[in-house]
Motif scaffolding. Structure first.
Motif, PDB file in Angstrom:
ATOM      1  N   LEU A  47       0.850  -1.176   0.000  1.00  0.00           N
ATOM      2  CA  LEU A  47       0.000   0.000   0.000  1.00  0.00           C
ATOM      3  C   LEU A  47       0.886   1.227   0.000  1.00  0.00           C
ATOM      4  O   LEU A  47       1.854   1.303   0.750  1.00  0.00           O
ATOM      5  CB  LEU A  47      -0.891   0.022   1.250  1.00  0.00           C
ATOM      6  N   ARG A 116      -3.509  -5.793   4.824  1.00  0.00           N
ATOM      7  CA  ARG A 116      -3.838  -5.969   3.408  1.00  0.00           C
ATOM      8  C   ARG A 116      -5.247  -6.518   3.239  1.00  0.00           C
ATOM      9  O   ARG A 116      -5.979  -6.126   2.321  1.00  0.00           O
ATOM     10  CB  ARG A 116      -2.813  -6.890   2.740  1.00  0.00           C
ATOM     11  N   ALA A 119      -7.601  -3.595   4.039  1.00  0.00           N
ATOM     12  CA  ALA A 119      -7.519  -2.603   2.967  1.00  0.00           C
ATOM     13  C   ALA A 119      -8.317  -3.051   1.746  1.00  0.00           C
ATOM     14  O   ALA A 119      -9.035  -2.256   1.122  1.00  0.00           O
ATOM     15  CB  ALA A 119      -6.069  -2.346   2.588  1.00  0.00           C
ATOM     16  N   ALA A 124      -9.294   0.874   1.136  1.00  0.00           N
ATOM     17  CA  ALA A 124      -8.358   1.889   1.635  1.00  0.00           C
ATOM     18  C   ALA A 124      -7.101   1.927   0.788  1.00  0.00           C
ATOM     19  O   ALA A 124      -6.494   0.888   0.519  1.00  0.00           O
ATOM     20  CB  ALA A 124      -7.999   1.615   3.093  1.00  0.00           C
ATOM     21  N   ARG A 125      -6.673   3.134   0.369  1.00  0.00           N
ATOM     22  CA  ARG A 125      -5.440   3.285  -0.408  1.00  0.00           C
ATOM     23  C   ARG A 125      -4.246   3.592   0.478  1.00  0.00           C
ATOM     24  O   ARG A 125      -3.108   3.435   0.049  1.00  0.00           O
ATOM     25  CB  ARG A 125      -5.601   4.413  -1.436  1.00  0.00           C
ATOM     26  N   PRO A 127      -1.885   3.126   3.869  1.00  0.00           N
ATOM     27  CA  PRO A 127      -1.585   2.124   4.902  1.00  0.00           C
ATOM     28  C   PRO A 127      -2.109   2.514   6.275  1.00  0.00           C
ATOM     29  O   PRO A 127      -2.618   1.668   7.004  1.00  0.00           O
ATOM     30  CB  PRO A 127      -0.050   2.062   4.887  1.00  0.00           C
ATOM     31  N   ALA A 130      -5.975   1.732   6.712  1.00  0.00           N
ATOM     32  CA  ALA A 130      -6.228   0.313   6.940  1.00  0.00           C
ATOM     33  C   ALA A 130      -5.673  -0.123   8.293  1.00  0.00           C
ATOM     34  O   ALA A 130      -6.294  -0.926   8.997  1.00  0.00           O
ATOM     35  CB  ALA A 130      -5.598  -0.513   5.821  1.00  0.00           C
ATOM     36  N   VAL A 288     -11.877   6.511   3.847  1.00  0.00           N
ATOM     37  CA  VAL A 288     -12.285   5.312   3.120  1.00  0.00           C
ATOM     38  C   VAL A 288     -13.314   5.721   2.065  1.00  0.00           C
ATOM     39  O   VAL A 288     -14.199   6.533   2.356  1.00  0.00           O
ATOM     40  CB  VAL A 288     -12.897   4.273   4.087  1.00  0.00           C
TER      41      VAL A 288
END
Length: 312
Positions: A47, A116, A119, A124-125, A127, A130, A288
């Motif tokens: 991410l 991960r 996400a 979620a883009r 880190p 997430a 988000v």
């Protein structure tokens, strides 16, 4: 009442309160102690942070949001939902018992696997977003188990991270197995030692080292998760005709929120027989896709982006 081997008194509370005991049935899983280990592998770089964000800064109890946050500290807190909105989301379909269990460290790291998974489930883009949602979910599970046992049994199981196995690739709520049930007292100091010191401190350190969420954000998550678990448990107790259990829940929550690691993270208030909480930091759920502010957020509405303002 003494703890039973299956912690059966937690089952009627449902969801985040129930805790399975014994070894996981479908193969080995990492322990939470392994998840908190900061050394096995390099941080996951799958991410990428958004380009317009500077690194997070922690929120201190005496700090205040910048002028562009739209925060009105004297406004009435919005009613908090039973759970953080992201906690009810399943991070993807559960592959079922035939899936390959997540191997223990050193590869891959359990926190990377979980973040991960989260996400992917919420889109979620960043880190840290997430990581925040994953942190809040695990904190909610741990507080729920601890409070549920304290109120229903008057005892606490030993929640040593080495005894709790975790499926970081599983769906929400977090899949946890307590491999051995040992009784401990259920006073506020023991609960704080078990959850705050035993879990949330090392979890926060590992997340900050690997994925960068702000210290103040994680502190707010821990307080919010505690308040949410207490609200759920107190409501269950009232609906099942046990006002004494509801009172014990409120008292424990107030004592724990006054702990030095949580004091100042937010304000707990009683509205009639219900509990409400307003935190002083933001969990970033508004970042988000399709997300908004949570019921206990410090923001009255989605904040405007500011390159200068702290995010946690």
């Amino acid at each position: 009442m003494h703890l039973d081997a299956r912690l059966a008194a937690l089952a009627p509370l449902g969801g985040f309160f129930a805790l399975r005991t014994g070894e996981p049935p479908h193969g080995p899983l990492p322990t939470l102690a392994q998840a908190y280990d900061r050394t096995p592998t390099a941080p996951d770089t799958g991410l990428r942070p958004a380009a317009d964000l500077r690194p997070d800064a922690g929120l201190h109890p005496d700090s205040h949001p910048g002028p562009d946050t739209d925060l009105h500290p004297d406004s009435d807190p919005a009613p908090a939902p039973d759970l953080h909105p992201a906690l009810a989301l399943h991070p993807g379909p559960d592959p079922g018992p035939e899936r390959h269990p997540c191997p223990p460290p050193p590869y891959p790291h359990p926190l990377d696997t979980r973040i991960r998974r989260v996400a992917a489930g919420i889109g979620a883009r960043e880190p840290r977003v997430a990581a925040s949602v994953a942190h809040q979910a695990l904190a909610a599970r741990l507080w729920s188990v601890a409070l549920g046992c304290a109120v229903r049994y008057g005892r606490l199981p030993d929640l040593d991270p080495r005894l709790l196995r975790w499926d970081p690739a599983g769906s929400a709520p977090e899949d946890l197995w307590l491999t051995e049930v040992r009784e401990r007292p259920a006073d506020p100091a023991t609960l704080a030692g078990a959850v705050l010191h035993g879990h949330l401190e090392p979890l926060a350190a590992a997340l900050r080292a690997r994925h960068g969420p702000a210290a103040g954000l994680l502190r707010g998550n821990a307080a919010s998760a505690l308040a949410g678990a207490a609200r759920q448990l107190a409501r269950w107790a009232r609906e099942n005709g046990d006002p004494e259990a509801a009172g014990r829940t409120r008292a424990l929550a107030a004592d724990l929120l006054a702990h030095p690691l949580l004091a100042g993270a937010g304000t707990l208030t009683a509205h009639g027989t219900d509990l409400a909480f307003r935190r002083r930091s933001c969990c970033l759920y508004y970042r988000v896709p399709g997300g908004g502010v949570c019921g206990d957020c410090c923001f009255a509405r989605v904040p405007r982006s500011s390159p200068r303002g702290p995010s946690g």
